[in-house]
Design a protein around this motif. Structure first.
Motif: not given
Length: 420
Positions: A47-72
């Protein structure tokens, strides 16, 4: 001269006929994985660089695995930020809480990560991809560059080959092989350096299923291997074809490939291993520390959380209770494994044994955001590593073992041999 598995993979992904170690290439990845803990920093940087669009969004996998239970409150804020980031970026493959599991496990189980593939990841345990005959390369914070441009430069790594000789005895696990390799490397008894190299397995590998192959990838990563590769067996390929999301072409090393080192390891006489506190390289035969009292047990992590890992532990726990002074946490590697355990009764075995079931993901292995240890306590687990402070208190004693060893120890209340 022929090419190793990683050289053939990188050549294919860059459109070249061949590559050599030391050359810099810009591979076209099959996908790009980013985990929950770094999304906020990457988004703010772009965002700070003004890049709001990903080059290949269909290739991106976002994964929630490190902090699954919000303890804070901080964790909840990060989760909300990540969901909004996925929306703004147009990421369709967003595996949030309860929708996938551990990013280094569920893509292999569900047919998303396939033999011959290559991907970028922010996390170093992307080396797990080698279990299915693929490669995942860690980019760290440079994952933001990959998101913005679709690729990044990679220096072709050298390859160390290790041939496994013989078959494991009952109740000895592939994780024990990894511990043994780490110890021998540390002592100089295997003449090789894994730093920024790929460890390629060869030899008697048909004995290993996908879960065992995943276990083989774990400890070499802690010894600074940049990648691990296990050539796919016919059984693994048959299973993978049944669940593959698309066609794939497995890659194998050429017979005349050049290796930085060529090693052998006899495993038919290997006994269960225990990694002493401080690192996987401090592994010893289990009998040297048998009887050490424990307080805390964790079964899971990217190296030992597939269904087969959990079911072998359940076979030991069935009809038994964990020791009264022990608390045991179990984090499956995927929602798929959790569902399978619920259907076949494995989950009930764990509950009746007195274990605490956690959602699919990293569990305590993520710097003990859940299930930590107290000062002076002793833990045995299947975590990726046991560096001091990994589970909280820096003076706690953290041991590592295979799923079977960990289960046997939970019942005995002390480090115990699963063979007895």
């Amino acid at each position: 001269m022929g090419m190793t598995a990683v050289e053939k993979t990188l050549a294919a992904k860059t459109g070249l006929t061949s590559v050599k170690p030391g050359e810099v290439v810009y591979p076209d990845p099959d996908f790009i994985m980013i985990h929950d803990g770094v999304v906020m920093a990457a988004k703010r940087e772009l965002d700070a660089l003004g890049i709001t669009q990903l080059a290949t969004p269909d290739k991106v996998l976002m994964v929630t695995d490190h902090d699954v239970i919000y303890g804070s409150a901080r964790a909840a804020e990060r989760g909300a930020f990540n969901r909004e980031a996925a929306r703004q970026w147009g990421v369709k493959n967003f595996f949030d809480v309860g929708r996938g599991g551990h990013g280094h496990v569920f893509p292999m189980e569900t047919g998303m990560l396939l033999p011959g593939m290559f991907y970028f990841d922010n996390d170093r345990h992307s080396t797990n991809a080698g279990a299915i005959g693929a490669f995942g390369f860690r980019m760290g914070t440079e994952i933001s560059r990959v998101l913005a441009t679709g690729t990044n430069w990679v220096m072709v790594p050298k390859t160390v080959r290790i041939s496994i000789k013989g078959n494991l005895e009952p109740h000895v696990h592939a994780r024990d092989i990894g511990f043994r390799i780490a110890a021998l490397l540390d002592k100089g008894m295997l003449d090789a350096d894994l730093d920024y190299r790929v460890l390629e397995y060869a030899g008697d590998l048909d004995q290993f299923d996908l879960a065992s192959r995943t276990a083989l990838c774990s400890s070499p990563t802690e010894m600074r291997a940049y990648g691990v590769f296990v050539p796919p067996s016919e059984a693994l390929l048959a299973d993978t074809r049944a669940k593959a999301k698309r066609a794939f072409t497995p890659i194998y090393p050429d017979v005349d490939a050049h290796y930085d080192a060529d090693l052998e390891l006899e495993v038919s006489t290997l006994e269960p291993q225990i990694a002493l506190p401080g690192g996987v390289q401090h592994a010893v035969d289990l009998h040297e520390v048998a009887g050490t009292r424990i307080d805390h047990v964790f079964l899971g992590s990217c190296g030992s959380s597939m269904y087969e890992d959990l079911s072998t532990a359940a076979a030991i726990l069935k009809g038994r209770r964990i020791a009264p002074h022990v608390r045991m946490f179990i984090a499956p590697g995927s929602e798929q494994s959790t569902c399978r355990m619920a259907k076949d009764g494995t989950l009930q075995i764990f509950i009746e044994a007195g274990a605490v079931m956690l959602p699919a993901g990293c569990g305590p292995c993520n710097d003990a955001v859940i299930g930590p240890v107290h000062s002076g306590e002793v833990s045995i687990s299947t975590a990726a590593n046991n560096n001091f402070g990994r589970f909280g208190a820096k003076d706690a004693q953290l041991y590592l073992g295979s799923p079977m060893t960990v289960a046997a120890s939970a019942v005995a209340g002390k480090i115990a041999d699963p063979r007895t």
